[in-house]
Each structure stands twice: as structure tokens, then as C-alpha cells.
Design a protein around this motif. Structure first.
Motif, PDB file in Angstrom:
ATOM      1  N   HIS A  52       0.826  -1.212   0.000  1.00 27.49           N
ATOM      2  CA  HIS A  52       0.000   0.000   0.000  1.00 27.49           C
ATOM      3  C   HIS A  52       0.856   1.257   0.000  1.00 27.49           C
ATOM      4  O   HIS A  52       1.810   1.376   0.756  1.00 27.49           O
ATOM      5  CB  HIS A  52      -0.922   0.001   1.228  1.00 27.49           C
ATOM      6  N   HIS A  53       0.467   2.200  -0.853  1.00 25.95           N
ATOM      7  CA  HIS A  53       1.180   3.477  -0.914  1.00 25.95           C
ATOM      8  C   HIS A  53       0.639   4.439   0.132  1.00 25.95           C
ATOM      9  O   HIS A  53      -0.474   4.280   0.632  1.00 25.95           O
ATOM     10  CB  HIS A  53       1.030   4.097  -2.301  1.00 25.95           C
ATOM     11  N   LYS A  54       1.477   5.461   0.403  1.00 25.52           N
ATOM     12  CA  LYS A  54       1.041   6.564   1.265  1.00 25.52           C
ATOM     13  C   LYS A  54       1.287   7.853   0.505  1.00 25.52           C
ATOM     14  O   LYS A  54       2.100   7.890  -0.431  1.00 25.52           O
ATOM     15  CB  LYS A  54       1.848   6.555   2.571  1.00 25.52           C
TER      16      LYS A  54
ATOM     17  N   GLY B 147       4.709   9.072  -0.635  1.00 33.42           N
ATOM     18  CA  GLY B 147       5.443   8.415  -1.712  1.00 33.42           C
ATOM     19  C   GLY B 147       5.218   9.024  -3.078  1.00 33.42           C
ATOM     20  O   GLY B 147       5.834   8.609  -4.072  1.00 33.42           O
TER      21      GLY B 147
ATOM     22  N   LEU C 198       6.128  11.859  -4.285  1.00 35.21           N
ATOM     23  CA  LEU C 198       7.330  12.466  -4.868  1.00 35.21           C
ATOM     24  C   LEU C 198       8.198  11.413  -5.553  1.00 35.21           C
ATOM     25  O   LEU C 198       8.758  11.654  -6.628  1.00 35.21           O
ATOM     26  CB  LEU C 198       8.156  13.162  -3.778  1.00 35.21           C
ATOM     27  N   VAL C 199       8.325  10.245  -4.910  1.00 37.10           N
ATOM     28  CA  VAL C 199       9.123   9.170  -5.511  1.00 37.10           C
ATOM     29  C   VAL C 199       8.463   8.688  -6.801  1.00 37.10           C
ATOM     30  O   VAL C 199       9.141   8.425  -7.801  1.00 37.10           O
ATOM     31  CB  VAL C 199       9.312   8.006  -4.517  1.00 37.10           C
ATOM     32  N   ALA C 200       7.139   8.615  -6.784  1.00 37.20           N
ATOM     33  CA  ALA C 200       6.429   8.184  -8.001  1.00 37.20           C
ATOM     34  C   ALA C 200       6.690   9.162  -9.139  1.00 37.20           C
ATOM     35  O   ALA C 200       6.940   8.762 -10.288  1.00 37.20           O
ATOM     36  CB  ALA C 200       4.936   8.074  -7.717  1.00 37.20           C
TER      37      ALA C 200
ATOM     38  N   GLY D 268       9.288  11.131  -9.328  1.00 38.79           N
ATOM     39  CA  GLY D 268      10.704  10.961  -9.668  1.00 38.79           C
ATOM     40  C   GLY D 268      10.929   9.778 -10.588  1.00 38.79           C
ATOM     41  O   GLY D 268      11.690   9.858 -11.556  1.00 38.79           O
ATOM     42  N   ASP D 269      10.251   8.671 -10.314  1.00 40.78           N
ATOM     43  CA  ASP D 269      10.399   7.480 -11.157  1.00 40.78           C
ATOM     44  C   ASP D 269       9.948   7.750 -12.590  1.00 40.78           C
ATOM     45  O   ASP D 269      10.584   7.296 -13.548  1.00 40.78           O
ATOM     46  CB  ASP D 269       9.579   6.316 -10.591  1.00 40.78           C
TER      47      ASP D 269
ATOM     48  N   ARG E 135      10.153  10.353 -14.212  1.00 35.38           N
ATOM     49  CA  ARG E 135      11.104  11.216 -14.913  1.00 35.38           C
ATOM     50  C   ARG E 135      12.523  10.653 -14.907  1.00 35.38           C
ATOM     51  O   ARG E 135      13.439  11.266 -15.448  1.00 35.38           O
ATOM     52  CB  ARG E 135      11.117  12.596 -14.254  1.00 35.38           C
ATOM     53  N   ALA E 136      12.685   9.495 -14.276  1.00 35.25           N
ATOM     54  CA  ALA E 136      14.048   9.021 -14.025  1.00 35.25           C
ATOM     55  C   ALA E 136      14.790   8.590 -15.283  1.00 35.25           C
ATOM     56  O   ALA E 136      16.008   8.484 -15.279  1.00 35.25           O
ATOM     57  CB  ALA E 136      14.030   7.877 -13.017  1.00 35.25           C
ATOM     58  N   THR E 137      14.076   8.309 -16.358  1.00 29.22           N
ATOM     59  CA  THR E 137      14.789   8.001 -17.597  1.00 29.22           C
ATOM     60  C   THR E 137      15.009   9.250 -18.447  1.00 29.22           C
ATOM     61  O   THR E 137      15.765   9.226 -19.403  1.00 29.22           O
ATOM     62  CB  THR E 137      14.016   6.977 -18.453  1.00 29.22           C
TER      63      THR E 137
ATOM     64  N   GLU F  73      15.660  12.484 -17.041  1.00 29.11           N
ATOM     65  CA  GLU F  73      16.479  13.511 -16.400  1.00 29.11           C
ATOM     66  C   GLU F  73      17.865  12.966 -16.079  1.00 29.11           C
ATOM     67  O   GLU F  73      18.235  11.892 -16.521  1.00 29.11           O
ATOM     68  CB  GLU F  73      15.775  14.003 -15.119  1.00 29.11           C
TER      69      GLU F  73
ATOM     70  N   ARG G   2       9.648   4.251  -1.075  1.00 27.31           N
ATOM     71  CA  ARG G   2       8.217   4.559  -1.167  1.00 27.31           C
ATOM     72  C   ARG G   2       7.442   3.530  -0.357  1.00 27.31           C
ATOM     73  O   ARG G   2       7.728   2.323  -0.459  1.00 27.31           O
ATOM     74  CB  ARG G   2       7.784   4.501  -2.634  1.00 27.31           C
ATOM     75  N   ALA G   3       6.514   4.002   0.446  1.00 26.93           N
ATOM     76  CA  ALA G   3       5.703   3.065   1.231  1.00 26.93           C
ATOM     77  C   ALA G   3       5.115   2.013   0.289  1.00 26.93           C
ATOM     78  O   ALA G   3       4.576   2.341  -0.770  1.00 26.93           O
ATOM     79  CB  ALA G   3       4.589   3.811   1.956  1.00 26.93           C
TER      80      ALA G   3
ATOM     81  N   ALA H  61      18.389   8.518 -13.319  1.00 32.79           N
ATOM     82  CA  ALA H  61      18.570   9.936 -12.980  1.00 32.79           C
ATOM     83  C   ALA H  61      18.926  10.146 -11.510  1.00 32.79           C
ATOM     84  O   ALA H  61      19.660  11.079 -11.178  1.00 32.79           O
ATOM     85  CB  ALA H  61      17.317  10.728 -13.326  1.00 32.79           C
ATOM     86  N   TYR H  62      18.424   9.282 -10.633  1.00 32.31           N
ATOM     87  CA  TYR H  62      18.697   9.488  -9.209  1.00 32.31           C
ATOM     88  C   TYR H  62      20.204   9.462  -8.928  1.00 32.31           C
ATOM     89  O   TYR H  62      20.769  10.409  -8.403  1.00 32.31           O
ATOM     90  CB  TYR H  62      18.032   8.393  -8.369  1.00 32.31           C
TER      91      TYR H  62
END
Lengths: 161, 391
Positions: free
Chosen positions: A140-142, A145, A147-149, A151-152, A154-156, A158, B53-54, B112-113
């Protein structure tokens, strides 16, 4: 799309002369790519792919997904030193401006497309596939998370490439 | 399926999640039979590694049975019993071909990280944050293994799951510490940290020819195991002046090779440790490096400091003056496991490397949070909790 397969690095087979040629051409590449303030294009994004240029671009034809970058970019290739394959440099032909900044926020800027395409091209060429991540199991997400989503997503696109 | 998920800083929970599926042709799905905790997981759990991430499934050191393979997998088939390297390597980029698997150029789907943080993207690591790829980890009933032909290795029949599981990370990481430290005949080696990796580094040092090995820690049970299973001399840093003890141990020269197997959450004594602890608690520094500083200070002139403990950010009070003026060589890196695992499995099967004693607390996966608590607090002599998802 403008393609150059100029010989920077191509003469590198001969030890001293080849090295000098590579260095000279790399300098030229850097001057064009990052030190040309006021020029009408963005910076070079460069990646090395572990395959000789003759196999990578047979007949000078761009393989997918490089061919999908369209007409708004310039592409240059060179032999990587030490037999490490081919250096592929891509830059957008339009000067980054307000439009590109907005597109970057939306994840659709030219630089972002170039980075993602170069990374995918390297993976496809060297391994035969692009790693897929969607569909992995997760708990389960909160809200934290999110921001990480983002980030993911855009991770390819940036990074420093 | 059941899986152990990170749910927030310092929080874990066993959740019901979907089973993994083949997402690429070079994937395999492994039914996990044993999955070990690792000291580096504590950095994730405690919020010192970015991009968690949770809901993320953690765990990266495991053994199991292949139940499904993608169309492009050639070396494995369903039914194979395999141990899987925690590092994901494509096997075909320039770094993998050079046997530097943790520097793989194609296995991190989120480049990117680390490219932004470190200058270049690092390899993917299973169950080890989105910065290292965002791969689901092995504390689950099933796990997806990308590039399975390059990351999964058949396990010799004579090794039990609770022995073989450590070939995934602890054994190759420890071996790499001694190998990259250049340990050779007649050397004196000091190892900071008597956890699973430190124990394996001590054993590897002897196998590579070291004449004397000392292991430094403060947990009596771990030091006893280092003495009884690795034949190492032991130094309890909470009771002893480590620098003085190592001078005595090495005839005043200092160890030829110092292996740091502690990482960013090092414990220590005295005002330096209090300073590090306070700064890290206030998030004013990312890493506590008491053990690394001590290793650099103790190392003999011209010696090598080999860093295995995981560091994530920027070090404070790094003694570069000591390293420079003593002419030290610093070697470090995440494990290049694929380089070592086949050789190490043979050595394990031949009883040259004993690993079963590391698994002090085997338990069902449903007890995952308790296992990590015991591991972190080092209660009941816990050296490693190993989860058995099929029980």
C-alpha cells in the motif's frame, strides 16, 4: 534530423596520431556542445554504446528508437577510444527557451526525449531489451510516496546525460 | 502473496501483494525459500537511503527455485534451485564485461537518481530503493529476477537453503573486501564489523593467505563467532583502545589491509561518536563514519583500506590527511557478486567457507518485522534473521 558521422575518432587506430585525432575531435565536440553560448541549439547529450559504428549504423541509417527523434535534432557519432564501441551525441536544434521549460515540467522537452531515447537505444543494442517496471508487486502506498512516483516517471528523462 | 514491505521510516509490515509476473523476456520468477536480512537494509528502513516509497518490498539476499522463465532465458529452467546475486547486471555492457557488475550501465531503470547524486548511474539492486532501480525485493513468496541468465546461479545439492542464501551477498561482499584489498600471503588484516559480511571478509582473508586477522566489534556473541568460526583474534572496541590493540597485534606496523564492513550507521565510543550521532539525527550529515576513520588511522603506511560498508552521501571529518600522508590505497564498491559467486559456491560446498552459523534466527516471513527488530537491536545473539516464506 541532421546526421553527422564525422571522423572524430575514426583515425584512432594509429597509436599516437590516432590518439591526437581523438583528443582534437573531442575538444571540437565539447566546444560545439557546451561552450557555444548564443548558438541556436541545445547542448550535446552523449552516450557510449558497446558496438562498432559499422554494425550500429550500417549504411549510416539510424536504427530505432533513434530514428524516432525526428527532425528537431542533430546526431553525431564517433568511434569510442579503446575499442569501447560508438559514441553517439544528440542535441536539439532549437535553443532551449520558455517553451522548453514548460515542456520540461510536463515531461516532454526535447532534452528529456533525447535522454530517454539514448538510454533506451543503449539498452536495446547491448542487452536486447528495455527493462520494464510497471506491474511489479508492491504494497500500500502513502501520500508521502508521491514524490518518488513522480521521480520514477522522470528518471529516464532527467539526470546529467 | 505475502511480502515484507517498508511502510515508513522505521516501519515494516507484512502485506498481501500481487504475485510478480515476467515483465521482460530475460526475467525469471523465483519461488523464494530463504531470504536474509542484511545490515544495509537498516539504512533503508531508517531513512538514510533516498527514494523509498511506502509499499516497497525489501530484501536482496535469497535462494529459491525457478518457477517461470522468459522466452530469452537460456541458462535456467523451471525447477532449478538458484541463488541470486543482489546486484542486477546485464552481462553485456562494458562494465559487466570487465567483471565490474555493480557498475552495470543497463540495469538501473531509474538512472537519474544516482546520476545526479553520484555523477553516473549505478547498477540496479533488488529490493534496495528506487534510486537503485525500484526492483521489488526478495522478502516475499516470489520475486522477479531480471537478466536471470547473468544473476542466478545453480546451488550445489550439498548446501542447505540456510547456507546457500549467503552466497547472494554476504559471502561475495566479504570476499571482495579481501580481494580488492589485495590480501596476500603473510598479511595482517583488520576487519571492522563482525556482522555477516565482516565474518566472511575475515574468512576470505585467511583463504587468500593472511597470517593474522583481527575482527573489531562490540557484540560479544558476534566476536565469539568470529573467533570460533573464522579463527580471528577479536577486539571489543567498547572495552579496548582499538588503535593500541592493533599496534600490539601488528608489531607496531599497523594492519596491511583494513576492511571496513560497517557503513553509514557506525557505532563507537567517545565524543567523536556523540558528535556524529547528533549531526546525523538532525539530518545535518548523511553518514556516520567512526569505523572508517579508525581504519584509516590504524592502517600501516602504504597499506590498503577496503570499504564494504554502504555509504550514501557525504562524509564529515574524513581524515584525508592521514590517508594522503601515509600513502594509503582506498578501494571500495558495492559487490561485483557475479564475478565471485560460482567460485564461492564451490568453496562453500567444499567446506572451505562455512555459512550456516550466520543464520542464527530462521523464522517465517510473517515474523519479518520482529526479525529486523532483533537484528537491529542485536538481541538474543541475532547475527542474521533469515525468512522462510514457504513455511
Amino acid at each position: 534530423m541532421r546526421i553527422r558521422t564525422a571522423a572524430w575518432g575514426a583515425a584512432a587506430a594509429g597509436a599516437v596520431a590516432g590518439t591526437a585525432a581523438v583528443l582534437c575531435n573531442r575538444g571540437d565536440h565539447r566546444a560545439r556542445g557546451t561552450g557555444d553560448g548564443g548558438a541556436e541549439h541545445g547542448r550535446w547529450h552523449v552516450i557510449t554504446v558497446g558496438m562498432p559504428r559499422s554494425e550500429l549504423l550500417p549504411g549510416g541509417v539510424l536504427p530505432p528508437p533513434l530514428d524516432r527523434l525526428g527532425d528537431g535534432v542533430e546526431i553525431r557519432t564517433a568511434d569510442a577510444p579503446g575499442g569501447r564501441g560508438t559514441e553517439i551525441a544528440v542535441r536539439g536544434l532549437a535553443l532551449p527557451g520558455a517553451g522548453q521549460s514548460l515542456r520540461r515540467i510536463l515531461g516532454t522537452s526535447t532534452d528529456q526525449r533525447i535522454r530517454r531515447t539514448l538510454r533506451q537505444f543503449k539498452q536495446l543494442t547491448e542487452t536486447g531489451e528495455v527493462l520494464h517496471m510497471a506491474g511489479q508487486p508492491e504494497g500500500h502506498h502513502k501520500p508521502g510516496g508521491l514524490l518518488v512516483a513522480v521521480g520514477d516517471r522522470r528518471a529516464t528523462k532527467e539526470g546529467l546525460l | 502473496m505475502k511480502a515484507l514491505c517498508w511502510t515508513g521510516v522505521g516501519e515494516l509490515a507484512v502485506e498481501t501483494v500481487p504475485d510478480p509476473a515476467l515483465l521482460n523476456d530475460q526475467d525469471a520468477i523465483v519461488r523464494v525459500t530463504a531470504s536474509s536480512v542484511c545490515g544495509s537494509d537498516l539504512h533503508l528502513i531508517n531513512g538514510y537511503v533516498p527514494a523509498m516509497r511506502a509499499g516497497d518490498i525489501i530484501g536482496h539476499e535469497f535462494v529459491g527455485e525457478i518457477v517461470e522463465v522468459g522466452a530469452a532465458v537460456r541458462r535456467h529452467r523451471p525447477g532449478d534451485r538458484v541463488v541470486v546475486c543482489s546486484i542486477v547486471g546485464c552481462g553485456r555492457c562494458w562494465q559487466c564485461r570487465g567483471d565490474n557488475w555493480s557498475l552495470c550501465e543497463n540495469s538501473n531503470p531509474n538512472p537519474a537518481y544516482t546520476e545526479t547524486l553520484y555523477g553516473h548511474p549505478t547498477a540496479g539492486i533488488l529490493g534496495y530503493s528506487h534510486a537503485m532501480g525500484g526492483f521489488a525485493g526478495s522478502h516475499a513468496e516470489y520475486v522477479r529476477v531480471p537478466f536471470a541468465d547473468h544473476g542466478a546461479f545453480p546451488v550445489p545439492n550439498r548446501l542447505s537453503d540456510e547456507e546457500a542464501v549467503f552466497a547472494s551477498d554476504a559471502v561475495p561482499t566479504g570476499w571482495m573486501g579481501a580481494d580488492q584489498g589485495g590480501v596476500k600471503e603473510g598479511d595482517v588484516v583488520a576487519v571492522w564489523g563482525a556482522g555477516g559480511v565482516g565474518q566472511m571478509a575475515a574468512r576470505a582473508s585467511y583463504l587468500l593467505g593472511a597470517e593474522r586477522v583481527a575482527v573489531i566489534d562490540q557484540v560479544p556473541e558476534r566476536l565469539k563467532l568470529a573467533a570460533s568460526h573464522c579463527g580471528a583474534a577479536t577486539i571489543d572496541y567498547s572495552q579496548t583502545d582499538v588503535d593500541a590493540a592493533l599496534r600490539e597485534f601488528t608489531g607496531g606496523r599497523g594492519p596491511d589491509v583494513c576492511i571496513e564492513a560497517v557503513g553509514m550507521e557506525a557505532h563507537g565510543t567517545g565524543p567523536q561518536y556523540a558528535y556524529d550521532r547528533a549531526k546525523q539525527a538532525l539530518r545535518m550529515q548523511t553518514d556516520r563514519s567512526v569505523a572508517l576513520r579508525e581504519a584509516i588511522h590504524a592502517c600501516r603506511k602504504g597499506g590498503t583500506v577496503s570499504i564494504l560498508g554502504v555509504f550514501g552521501g557525504v562524509l564529515d571529518k574524513f581524515p584525508l590527511g592521514a590517508a594522503m600522508n601515509k600513502g594509503l590505497t582506498l578501494r571500495m564498491g558495492q559487490q561485483h557478486g557475479q564475478r565471485y559467486i560460482p567460485m564461492l559456491l564451490e568453496r562453500m560446498a567444499a567446506n572451505e567457507i562455512e555459512t550456516g552459523y550466520l543464520a542464527t534466527h530462521p523464522m517465517p516471513l510473517t515474523e519479518g518485522p520482529r526479525g529486523y527488530q532483533m537484528f537491529e537491536e542485536k538481541t538474543d545473539g541475532c547475527l542474521r534473521a533469515v525468512f522462510l516464506p514457504q513455511r
